[in-house]
Design a protein around this motif. Sequence first.
Motif, short mmCIF file in Angstrom:
data_model
loop_
_atom_site.label_atom_id
_atom_site.label_comp_id
_atom_site.label_asym_id
_atom_site.label_seq_id
_atom_site.Cartn_x
_atom_site.Cartn_y
_atom_site.Cartn_z
N THR A 1 1.06 -1.17 -0.06
CA THR A 1 0.03 -0.08 0.01
C THR A 1 0.76 1.32 -0.08
O THR A 1 0.52 2.40 -0.64
CB THR A 1 -1.00 0.13 1.30
N GLY B 1 3.69 1.57 -1.52
CA GLY B 1 4.36 1.43 -2.61
C GLY B 1 3.32 2.28 -3.60
O GLY B 1 3.56 2.92 -4.51
N PHE B 2 2.01 1.49 -3.49
CA PHE B 2 1.13 2.23 -4.25
C PHE B 2 0.89 3.81 -3.95
O PHE B 2 0.77 4.36 -5.08
CB PHE B 2 -0.21 1.48 -3.71
N GLN B 3 0.80 4.28 -2.68
CA GLN B 3 0.97 5.69 -2.58
C GLN B 3 1.88 6.30 -2.87
O GLN B 3 1.70 7.54 -3.59
CB GLN B 3 0.62 5.80 -0.99
#
Lengths: 231, 255
Positions: free
Chosen positions: A181, A183-185
Amino acid sequence: MILADDNSSPLKLFSYFSNNHSQVLSWLWSHAWLSVVPVVIGLIVSLPLGWLARRYRWVYPPMVSLTGLLYTIPSIALFVVMPSLLGTRILDPINVVVALSVYTVALLVRVVADGLGSVPEEVNQAATAMGLTRFQRLLKVELPIAVPVIAAGLRVAAVSNVSMVAVAATIGVPELGQLFTNGFQLSVSGPYYPPILLGLILCVILALVLDFAIVLLNRSLTPWRRVVAAR
Amino acid sequence: MISFSGVITWLNDPGNWRDRVGQEGIFTQLLNHLQYSVVAILIALAIGLPLGLLIGHSGRATFIVSAVNALRALPTVGLLILFYVIIGPHIHGKGDAAFLIPTEIVLVLLATPPILANTYAGVQNVEPAARDAAAGMGMTSTQVLFRVELPNALPLIFSGLRSAALQVIATATIAAYVGLGGLGRFVYDGLASRDFPQMTGGAILVAILALVVDLLLALGQRYAVSRGVSGRFSKRALPADSRSGEVVQLEVASA
């Protein structure tokens, strides 16, 4: 808090790890606990249930269908519904532990019942003829012989738990899934791979370690198998 | 503490089922969810079924099965986010394409292993005697595959298909985290706005969808699998002892 590197090269995952190692290690630790505790609870619960399904034939079909039904419910749905059932907070790790214990039981009840059933009839008769009571026979003959079958079920449960625990990060539970999450953000302005790759690698390593631990446990609990194999 | 009465109120509100301005209703998201799942499962079937039949029939290239199986140890959320981050920025299509294409790739990656492995195992498990008998009757290799091996492998193929479908429905829910539609929207939107009845309601809908799809596939299995393979005969028609030859299903897949 997690710091983003300027460089997003996948190989930066080592520097990412060294920059954030205390956070990552604490996630790894809780991920391991959240994966292992449900396996232990699930085993403790499914041993008597599996025995019941074996002992009383009519219990087997409904129990296997019921546990099969539980296994069809997606993990994210179970994580989210748990607070309403248990009265816990939405981010409480207990939700994850209970939900994964339910899965482990769903998987293992059938395995335990079939494992106990795989004991050859003449072995059971020999045990009875030697004067073992039903309970002694269960502890000293049936369970040990069922160990490899149960261990195979435990391996599947442990490995799939590692993957399912990561799902809980999307609703905010702190474990290795937070690397995904995060890395996603951090990828809003462009791909930022280090945390995502680190998360994938650590999850796979954790799964392999748990798998190997169960293999070792199985070997140490069934010494007669090595004797037979060595002949 | 979240009470179930709020969840039931949310599920019972017709306004939540219809589309509203800026927010799609339950019906639309249910259809979206089904659509993502069906597309992924069909593609996975198109890959896994012929490949599994071929590998099982020929006994060659079995390393493909173990290689594909190793994929299953990877956490699905991680794969989903990795593919979204890699592919998403390169897609400048209309609407959902930036979320949809990476998600579909991951869903296909997840659905193929159980189908491939179970098809392979199903063909492998066919009794050599049955195969030999078919060849002895003069069947060609292709006829043996489609008239003997495939029908005998069907129970295992179906169990692979069922676990693939469950995996896909579960992961399509998580795809809402990166921004795709589907029933997962209610879970993550509900979480973001601390609307817990919506969140729990969405989760319950996902669970019901998974149960219904599994039930439908179980029904399909009942009709597709020959009674000679499943051993499901009416009890009156046969003497009791001839029912003993039930096929023992090997559980290859459990996601």
